[in-house]
Design a protein around this motif. Structure first.
Motif, PDB file in Angstrom:
ATOM      1  N   GLU A 265       0.869  -1.176   0.000  1.00 36.13           N
ATOM      2  CA  GLU A 265       0.000   0.000   0.000  1.00 36.13           C
ATOM      3  C   GLU A 265       0.901   1.220   0.000  1.00 36.13           C
ATOM      4  N   ASN A 266       0.974   1.916  -1.150  1.00 37.35           N
ATOM      5  CA  ASN A 266       1.928   2.995  -1.345  1.00 37.35           C
ATOM      6  C   ASN A 266       3.327   2.449  -1.102  1.00 37.35           C
ATOM      7  N   GLU A 267       4.091   3.033  -0.185  1.00 45.21           N
ATOM      8  CA  GLU A 267       5.458   2.575   0.036  1.00 45.21           C
ATOM      9  C   GLU A 267       5.581   1.713   1.283  1.00 45.21           C
ATOM     10  N   ALA A 268       4.459   1.289   1.848  1.00 44.59           N
ATOM     11  CA  ALA A 268       4.490   0.461   3.048  1.00 44.59           C
ATOM     12  C   ALA A 268       4.012  -0.949   2.734  1.00 44.59           C
ATOM     13  N   LEU A 269       4.595  -1.921   3.419  1.00 43.09           N
ATOM     14  CA  LEU A 269       4.130  -3.292   3.349  1.00 43.09           C
ATOM     15  C   LEU A 269       3.117  -3.464   4.479  1.00 43.09           C
ATOM     16  N   ILE A 270       1.903  -3.856   4.128  1.00 48.02           N
ATOM     17  CA  ILE A 270       0.815  -3.920   5.092  1.00 48.02           C
ATOM     18  C   ILE A 270       0.559  -5.366   5.504  1.00 48.02           C
ATOM     19  N   LEU A 271       0.641  -5.618   6.803  1.00 55.10           N
ATOM     20  CA  LEU A 271       0.290  -6.909   7.377  1.00 55.10           C
ATOM     21  C   LEU A 271      -1.033  -6.722   8.108  1.00 55.10           C
ATOM     22  N   SER A 272      -2.054  -7.469   7.691  1.00 50.10           N
ATOM     23  CA  SER A 272      -3.395  -7.305   8.267  1.00 50.10           C
ATOM     24  C   SER A 272      -3.819  -8.561   9.020  1.00 50.10           C
ATOM     25  N   TYR A 273      -4.475  -8.358  10.156  1.00 52.43           N
ATOM     26  CA  TYR A 273      -5.073  -9.433  10.933  1.00 52.43           C
ATOM     27  C   TYR A 273      -6.554  -9.130  11.131  1.00 52.43           C
ATOM     28  N   LYS A 274      -7.378 -10.171  11.149  1.00 53.44           N
ATOM     29  CA  LYS A 274      -8.804  -9.993  11.395  1.00 53.44           C
ATOM     30  C   LYS A 274      -9.300 -11.077  12.352  1.00 53.44           C
ATOM     31  N   HIS A 275     -10.336 -10.708  13.103  1.00 54.63           N
ATOM     32  CA  HIS A 275     -11.028 -11.673  13.949  1.00 54.63           C
ATOM     33  C   HIS A 275     -12.428 -11.133  14.211  1.00 54.63           C
ATOM     34  N   GLN A 276     -13.419 -11.844  13.682  1.00 54.39           N
ATOM     35  CA  GLN A 276     -14.818 -11.419  13.793  1.00 54.39           C
ATOM     36  C   GLN A 276     -14.952 -10.001  13.243  1.00 54.39           C
ATOM     37  N   GLU A 277     -15.403  -9.039  14.040  1.00 54.33           N
ATOM     38  CA  GLU A 277     -15.584  -7.678  13.538  1.00 54.33           C
ATOM     39  C   GLU A 277     -14.349  -6.803  13.756  1.00 54.33           C
ATOM     40  N   ASN A 278     -13.334  -7.338  14.381  1.00 52.34           N
ATOM     41  CA  ASN A 278     -12.127  -6.559  14.669  1.00 52.34           C
ATOM     42  C   ASN A 278     -11.082  -6.755  13.579  1.00 52.34           C
ATOM     43  N   LYS A 303     -13.106  -0.012  15.169  1.00 51.38           N
ATOM     44  CA  LYS A 303     -12.695  -1.382  15.470  1.00 51.38           C
ATOM     45  C   LYS A 303     -11.489  -1.836  14.647  1.00 51.38           C
ATOM     46  N   GLU A 304     -10.765  -0.880  14.059  1.00 46.63           N
ATOM     47  CA  GLU A 304      -9.510  -1.201  13.380  1.00 46.63           C
ATOM     48  C   GLU A 304      -8.367  -0.510  14.117  1.00 46.63           C
ATOM     49  N   VAL A 305      -7.431  -1.305  14.610  1.00 43.86           N
ATOM     50  CA  VAL A 305      -6.249  -0.769  15.269  1.00 43.86           C
ATOM     51  C   VAL A 305      -5.130  -0.662  14.231  1.00 43.86           C
ATOM     52  N   VAL A 306      -4.507   0.513  14.133  1.00 39.51           N
ATOM     53  CA  VAL A 306      -3.454   0.753  13.150  1.00 39.51           C
ATOM     54  C   VAL A 306      -2.132   0.971  13.882  1.00 39.51           C
ATOM     55  N   LEU A 307      -1.118   0.220  13.466  1.00 40.57           N
ATOM     56  CA  LEU A 307       0.212   0.313  14.055  1.00 40.57           C
ATOM     57  C   LEU A 307       1.234   0.625  12.972  1.00 40.57           C
TER      58      LEU A 307
END
Length: 357
Positions: A265-278, A303-307
Motif C-alpha cells: 500500500e503505497n510505500e508500506a508493506l501492510i500486514l493485516s489481521y482480522k477476527h470477527q468484527e475486529n 474497530k480497526e487498530v493501526v500500528l
C-alpha cells in the motif's frame, strides 16, 4: 503516450544522449514507488552521475545546446556548474568556440520521487529551477520526464526525447525498461514477499517475537506478534496474533493467523489481521538502521487498530556497497580507487604463529 515517429525524431535533430557512471549509488531522494502490488524502480537510471542530451537546431542559424539530467540525486561530476540547490537538470548553450555557457537550473531533483499515472506510465518532475525571464508571473523553470515501459529492446529509446520546450517548461518522453512495473509476489502462508526483479525475499519471520510485543496508547494496551501467535500472554487463544489487554482479566482477540493478509500500500508493506468484527493494520516501513523493530500505535478507528513498524526486515538489499563514506566530523573517505577490475585482493598472514600448513 506519444508515438515515436520519424517526424518526432526530426524535431530532435541530431539529439544525442550519453552518460557517465559512478560507483557512488547512494540514493538521496526517493527513487521507487509501489503502486498496488507492483513496484516501479528508477535506480537503474539513478546509477549514472548524469545523462547528457545534446541538440542541434537548424533554424536558419546554427545553434546547439546541452541538457544535463540526473534522477534521484543532484547532478554529479558535470563539466559545467549550474547555480542552485539540488540541481537535477542543467541547461547550457555552446558559443562560437564550442565552449558551454550555463543557462541555469531547469529544476531540482524531485523530493517526491517518481509518480505512477492512471495511464500506467511514470512521471518524474523537476521543479523550482532558475527564475524564468520568459514569464511575467515570476515563474521558475520546470522539467517533466514521462517514462514509459519498453517491453523489449527494440522499442527502447537510447534516452529521453525532447517533446516540447515552451516558455519555462521542458517536457521529455523516454521509453525505457527502467519504467516497467515489477510484480511483488506475496506468499501469505510463508510470510515472505518476493521482489522478482531483485530475486530477493523479504522474510517477515525475522520479526517474530519469542513471546510477543507490548504496544500501548494513552487509552489501551496490546499484545502483538508478527507472523506467529502471541505466546504466554493474556489472549488465551493459540492462533491469536493481537489482543487488547487493557483489562488483563478480560482480553479481547483482535486478530488471528487465519485472518492474516499481506499487501503493498503505497510505500508500506501492510500486514493485516482480522477476527470477527475486529481488524489490525500493521504498516511496515523500511529503516535500514533499525536493529530491532520500532512499533508505534497510530490510531483505533471503527474497530480497526493501526500500528506503524520501522524495521530493516522490509528493506531490499543495497545494489552496491557504499564506497564514499563521511564520518560525523565531516571527513570524507573515498575507497573507490581500491576497486580492482580483475581478480581480488589477497591477504597473507606472515606472522610466525599464524602460518597455515
Amino acid at each position: 503516450m506519444w508515438p515515436i515517429t520519424p517526424l518526432l525524431l526530426a524535431l530532435a535533430l541530431q539529439a544525442v544522449w550519453s552518460e557517465t557512471s559512478s560507483n557512488d549509488t547512494k540514493e538521496d531522494f526517493p527513487c521507487k514507488v509501489v503502486d498496488g502490488d507492483h513496484v516501479y524502480d528508477l535506480r537503474e537510471l539513478a546509477s549514472r552521475d548524469y545523462w547528457k542530451f545534446e541538440e542541434t537546431l537548424h533554424t536558419g542559424l546554427f545553434e546547439s545546446g546541452v541538457v544535463y539530467m540526473s534522477f534521484c540525486h543532484p547532478l554529479r561530476n558535470v563539466p559545467v556548474v549550474c547555480e542552485g540547490e539540488n540541481v537535477g537538470v542543467c541547461e547550457t548553450k555552446k558559443d562560437d568556440t564550442g565552449s558551454e555557457v550555463p543557462l541555469g537550473s531547469r529544476g531540482q531533483v524531485s523530493s517526491r520521487g517518481p509518480v505512477v499515472t492512471e495511464e500506467g506510465w511514470v512521471n518524474y518532475v523537476f521543479e523550482s529551477g532558475a527564475k524564468c525571464n520568459k514569464s511575467t508571473h515570476d515563474a521558475t523553470y520546470k522539467t517533466y520526464v514521462h517514462l514509459s515501459c519498453a517491453r523489449d529492446t527494440a522499442s527502447e529509446t537510447a534516452g529521453p526525447i525532447l517533446m516540447s520546450s515552451p516558455g519555462c517548461e521542458r517536457t521529455f518522453a523516454w521509453i525505457t525498461k527502467a519504467a516497467c512495473p515489477v510484480k511483488a509476489e506475496i506468499t501469505t502462508d510463508s510470510c515472505t514477499v518476493k521482489f522478482s526483479n531483485l530475486d530477493y525475499n523479504l522474510n517477515l519471520h525475522s520479526l517474530h517475537a519469542e513471546k510477543y510485543y507490548n504496544v500501548s496508547s494513552s487509552k489501551a494496551k496490546y499484545e502483538l506478534n508478527i507472523c506467529g501467535p502471541v505466546t504466554g500472554g493474556h489472549c488465551g487463544s493459540e492462533a491469536a496474533t493481537m489482543c487488547d489487554v487493557t483489562d488483563p482479566s478480560a482480553p479481547v482477540v483482535l486478530g488471528t493467523l487465519e485472518g492474516m493478509d499481506i499487501k503493498w500500500e503505497n510505500e508500506a508493506l501492510i500486514l493485516s489481521y482480522k477476527h470477527q468484527e475486529n481488524s489490525v493494520k500493521v504498516m511496515l516501513f523500511c529503516k535500514r538502521t533499525a536493529t530491532s523493530p520500532v512499533i508505534d500505535f497510530v490510531e483505533n478507528n471503527n474497530k480497526e487498530v493501526v500500528l506503524s513498524v520501522k524495521t530493516a526486515a522490509v528493506c531490499p538489499p543495497d545494489e552496491a556497497p557504499e564506497c564514499v563514506i563521511e564520518d560525523d566530523k565531516g571527513n570524507v573517505y573515498d575507497l573507490r580507487s581500491l576497486r580492482k577490475e580483475q581478480g581480488n585482493w589477497e591477504v597473507v598472514d606472515e606472522r610466525d604463529d599464524h602460518k597455515v600448513c
